[in-house]
Design a protein around this motif. Structure first.
Motif, mmCIF file in Angstrom:
data_model
loop_
_atom_site.group_PDB
_atom_site.id
_atom_site.type_symbol
_atom_site.label_atom_id
_atom_site.label_comp_id
_atom_site.label_asym_id
_atom_site.label_seq_id
_atom_site.Cartn_x
_atom_site.Cartn_y
_atom_site.Cartn_z
ATOM 1 N N ASN A 192 -41.535 -38.097 -96.807
ATOM 2 C CA ASN A 192 -42.134 -37.713 -98.088
ATOM 3 C C ASN A 192 -41.492 -36.453 -98.649
ATOM 4 O O ASN A 192 -41.422 -36.277 -99.870
ATOM 5 N N HIS A 201 -41.668 -35.708 -102.658
ATOM 6 C CA HIS A 201 -43.110 -35.767 -102.893
ATOM 7 C C HIS A 201 -43.767 -34.413 -102.624
ATOM 8 O O HIS A 201 -44.770 -34.075 -103.244
ATOM 9 N N TYR A 202 -43.191 -33.657 -101.703
ATOM 10 C CA TYR A 202 -43.720 -32.341 -101.365
ATOM 11 C C TYR A 202 -42.576 -31.340 -101.314
ATOM 12 O O TYR A 202 -41.453 -31.669 -100.925
ATOM 13 N N GLN A 231 -47.719 -43.571 -102.529
ATOM 14 C CA GLN A 231 -48.788 -42.657 -102.909
ATOM 15 C C GLN A 231 -49.568 -43.279 -104.059
ATOM 16 O O GLN A 231 -49.022 -43.478 -105.142
#
Length: 291
Positions: free
Chosen positions: A131, A136-137, A227
């Motif tokens: 991720n 995403h992060y 997600q």
């Protein structure tokens, strides 16, 4: 972790006839696993981005290929150690149950048991790492805290079943190919293969097995990366459903996205792992702590 080239039968290593003690396998496996994961992390990032639903370029392209390396490093040694310690233990159990005889299926079975144990560490590591690889992060702490807040501990084990289903057939495909390659090589040169030759056979066999199990790797990546908003059902649920959905929407070729980086990772990683494990084991035996 995602692609660790860890399925080398004992004959590939230049070690003594005595089996590796639990703690020695634990430490040597951890050192070797970390060496592979850190050195080949950029290649793993590229594979993840190619397999993502957003596509390679939207997932980051060639930028920031070291994203997620902290998570990968932290989880690498424990994952490899779990695998090797379980593998060594189960190998002895299976050998004892079969009256002392050895067969490649014993190694495959012991390896499968090792995978189930290792995935307890490797899957949470993959969830955070992958991720982060696709953006995403932005940080390790954000990835961990957000995953826990939104999904609890269960969120860290997204794709666990698919990961295990990927690794078990990998082992049962690789070992017979490895044995066939080694037997053919020995027949051609008129003598047993050397440890280095065994490593070459193992790497090529691993590459073939890795290529054939790529669809399961793609499915695992999709499950890990998905997600969905609150109250919105996830599209990728379960191994079979995910494979069917990808094939339906992207065709059969969609199931083999990232096969190039995956096969390359396993081939190159096999030699790195082999050398690191061999060297670590040799140095630890020299300490006489396991005599």
């Amino acid at each position: 972790r995602q692609l660790r080239p860890r399925h080398f039968p004992d004959s590939a290593f230049n070690m003594s006839d005595k089996a590796s003690p639990f703690t020695l396998a634990l430490l040597a496996g951890g050192c070797a696993g970390t060496t592979v994961d850190v050195s080949l992390h950029p290649l793993d990032t590229i594979r993840t981005r190619i397999q993502s639903q957003d596509g390679f370029w939207k997932a980051g392209g060639f930028k920031g290929v070291y994203r997620g390396i902290l998570a990968a490093t932290l989880g690498s040694a424990p994952g490899a150690a779990f695998f090797f310690s379980t593998y060594e233990t189960m190998k002895k159990v299976i050998k004892g149950a079969s009256g002392g005889s050895e067969h490649w299926t014993h190694h495959s079975a012991a390896s499968s048991c090792g995978e189930v144990a290792a995935c307890l560490v490797r899957v949470p590591t993959a969830v955070v790492t992958q991720n982060m690889q696709v953006g995403h992060y932005g940080s390790f702490t954000e990835a961990v805290s957000t995953t826990y807040r939104t999904s609890g501990l269960r969120g860290f084990y997204a794709g666990y079943g698919t990961t295990v289903f990927r690794e078990i057939p990998f082992a049962f495909i690789q070992f017979p190919i490895y044995e066939a390659f080694k037997k053919t090589w020995a027949s051609i040169q008129g003598s047993e293969t050397t440890p280095t030759q065994g490593a070459m056979c193992g790497s090529v066999a691993g590459a073939i097995a890795g290529g054939l199990t790529t669809p399961l790797d793609v499915a695992k990546t999709r499950i890990v990366l998905e997600q969905s908003g609150k109250g919105v059902a996830k599209r990728y649920t379960g191994t079979i459903n995910t494979l069917s959905l990808i094939a339906k929407e992207e065709g059969v070729l969609g199931l083999f996205k990232g096969v190039g980086p995956r096969v390359t990772w396993i081939t190159i990683g096999g030699f790195i792992f082999f050398g690191a494990y061999e060297k670590s084991t040799e140095m630890m035996w020299r300490t006489t702590l396991w005599d």
